[in-house]
Motif scaffolding. Structure first.
Motif, PDB file in Angstrom:
ATOM      1  N   ALA A  34       0.833  -1.213   0.000  1.00 28.59           N
ATOM      2  CA  ALA A  34       0.000   0.000   0.000  1.00 28.59           C
ATOM      3  C   ALA A  34       0.865   1.258   0.000  1.00 28.59           C
ATOM      4  N   LYS A  35       1.922   1.256   0.782  1.00 22.49           N
ATOM      5  CA  LYS A  35       2.774   2.444   0.851  1.00 22.49           C
ATOM      6  C   LYS A  35       3.558   2.648  -0.442  1.00 22.49           C
ATOM      7  N   PHE A  36       3.897   1.568  -1.118  1.00 22.13           N
ATOM      8  CA  PHE A  36       4.567   1.727  -2.416  1.00 22.13           C
ATOM      9  C   PHE A  36       3.658   2.485  -3.371  1.00 22.13           C
ATOM     10  N   TRP A  37       2.395   2.080  -3.447  1.00 21.13           N
ATOM     11  CA  TRP A  37       1.481   2.756  -4.372  1.00 21.13           C
ATOM     12  C   TRP A  37       1.120   4.155  -3.898  1.00 21.13           C
ATOM     13  N   VAL A  38       1.099   4.351  -2.600  1.00 33.84           N
ATOM     14  CA  VAL A  38       0.898   5.726  -2.100  1.00 33.84           C
ATOM     15  C   VAL A  38       2.062   6.614  -2.540  1.00 33.84           C
ATOM     16  N   ALA A  39       3.287   6.066  -2.488  1.00 38.02           N
ATOM     17  CA  ALA A  39       4.451   6.842  -2.939  1.00 38.02           C
ATOM     18  C   ALA A  39       4.346   7.157  -4.423  1.00 38.02           C
ATOM     19  N   VAL A  40       3.867   6.186  -5.207  1.00 41.49           N
ATOM     20  CA  VAL A  40       3.668   6.440  -6.645  1.00 41.49           C
ATOM     21  C   VAL A  40       2.683   7.590  -6.851  1.00 41.49           C
ATOM     22  N   ILE A  41       1.581   7.547  -6.113  1.00 44.21           N
ATOM     23  CA  ILE A  41       0.556   8.595  -6.251  1.00 44.21           C
ATOM     24  C   ILE A  41       1.133   9.953  -5.874  1.00 44.21           C
ATOM     25  N   VAL A  42       1.895  10.006  -4.785  1.00 41.37           N
ATOM     26  CA  VAL A  42       2.488  11.278  -4.350  1.00 41.37           C
ATOM     27  C   VAL A  42       3.457  11.810  -5.404  1.00 41.37           C
ATOM     28  N   ALA A  43       4.314  10.932  -5.920  1.00 43.59           N
ATOM     29  CA  ALA A  43       5.313  11.368  -6.907  1.00 43.59           C
ATOM     30  C   ALA A  43       4.636  11.895  -8.166  1.00 43.59           C
ATOM     31  N   VAL A  44       3.678  11.142  -8.687  1.00 43.01           N
ATOM     32  CA  VAL A  44       2.991  11.569  -9.914  1.00 43.01           C
ATOM     33  C   VAL A  44       2.208  12.862  -9.667  1.00 43.01           C
ATOM     34  N   SER A  45       1.574  12.946  -8.505  1.00 47.27           N
ATOM     35  CA  SER A  45       0.789  14.156  -8.192  1.00 47.27           C
ATOM     36  C   SER A  45       1.687  15.381  -8.087  1.00 47.27           C
ATOM     37  N   LEU A  46       2.860  15.223  -7.492  1.00 46.73           N
ATOM     38  CA  LEU A  46       3.772  16.366  -7.370  1.00 46.73           C
ATOM     39  C   LEU A  46       4.246  16.836  -8.744  1.00 46.73           C
ATOM     40  N   VAL A  47       4.570  15.897  -9.604  1.00 47.63           N
ATOM     41  CA  VAL A  47       4.980  16.283 -10.965  1.00 47.63           C
ATOM     42  C   VAL A  47       3.825  16.996 -11.672  1.00 47.63           C
TER      43      VAL A  47
END
Length: 296
Positions: free
Chosen positions: A258-271
């Motif tokens: 779950a935290k891996f995909w949360v990190a993906v969401i955060v990274a993509v959202s920041l970009v």
């Protein structure tokens, strides 16, 4: 010490070997004659040759050197390269066990992404030069600010369903008769369910409402753009807190996933937020705003 004629031969040879074979003989003859005239009365032929230019620069004057990334694509290439590498590094920061693991697993291997882009942009540029008629600009109606309601409605249904499943995953598995281990794996940690979970859920609901409002309006407005960016920043901040504040699920394996995909969401959202912020700043003084990234 080399004579003037030997210097000219060496210089012409260095230039010619950088050219296609079919050009080398003619260019060498022309360049040699030119240099003989240039250096005829020179006391320092080496300095005159250096002033004439590097062999690579002179070779470029005689023919278009191969282009890997078109000049017009350079800015987009650099932007995508930097953004992609940063996303991979951020994901690695969450998944790696230590700095050494991060360096060898994500830090250095992340450079495959710029290499992939070089190949992709190179093929794109080659295709444009090979079939220019297929890539000629065609006028179309401006879609600045408008959204496609059908796509956004479908996305809204998907987001709502996903949120319901995410919040009630353990209950749904239990109702479907799944094994107790599976139900236990997707059961929220008590502290997360008490504090962080409700905050995340509130932001998700606010995002759904914002999505619905834009869909009803049929286009982006300044206020909805601003609210969208503020919501995005708030979600990134809260999800980053979720990453480091403690477990989300009781199962360590489910928690890591779950935290891996949360990190993906955060990274993509920041970009996405950075791109949108840059676009807003550019268009604030330049004119009408283009549609935001991912606007449907």
């Amino acid at each position: 010490m080399l004579t003037t004629e030997e210097l000219i031969d060496a210089y012409v040879s260095d230039v010619a070997r950088l050219l296609p074979r079919r050009q080398r003989r003619d260019v060498a003859l022309e360049l040699r004659a030119l240099l003989r005239d240039e250096l005829a009365d020179s006391d320092d032929p080496v300095a005159r040759l250096r002033a004439f230019g590097r062999p690579a620069d002179v070779a470029a004057r005689y023919g278009q050197p191969p282009i890997v990334v078109d000049q017009a694509d350079t800015r987009r290439f650099v932007r995508l390269s930097v953004a992609g590498v940063l996303v991979i590094w951020l994901l690695g920061a969450v998944s790696a066990t230590d700095v050494v693991d991060w360096y060898w697993t994500y830090g250095l291997p992340a450079l495959w992404w710029p290499g992939f882009l070089v190949v992709a942009f190179g093929l794109g540029g080659w295709a444009r030069r090979r079939w220019p008629a297929r890539f000629v600009w065609r006028p179309r109606r401006s879609a600045a600010g408008r959204v496609v309601r059908s796509g956004r409605i479908a996305a809204f249904v998907f987001y709502v369903a996903g949120t319901v499943v995410l919040v009630n995953a353990a209950w749904l598995l239990d109702q479907l008769g799944a094994a107790p281990q599976a139900v236990q794996a997707l059961t929220f940690d008590g502290e997360f369910a008490q504090f962080r979970g409700p905050l995340v859920l509130a932001l998700l609901i606010a995002t759904l409402v914002h999505h619905l409002v834009v869909t009803i309006h049929g286009r982006w407005r300044p206020v909805t753009r601003t609210v969208g960016m503020l919501l995005g920043l708030a979600i990134c901040a809260v999800l980053t807190w979720v990453l480091f504040a403690g477990p989300v699920y009781l199962s360590p394996e489910a928690d890591r996933t779950a935290k891996f995909w949360v990190a993906v969401i955060v990274a993509v959202s920041l970009v996405d937020l950075l791109i949108e912020a840059g676009r807003l700043l550019r268009h604030r003084v330049a004119g009408p705003m283009a549609p935001p990234l991912g606007a449907l």
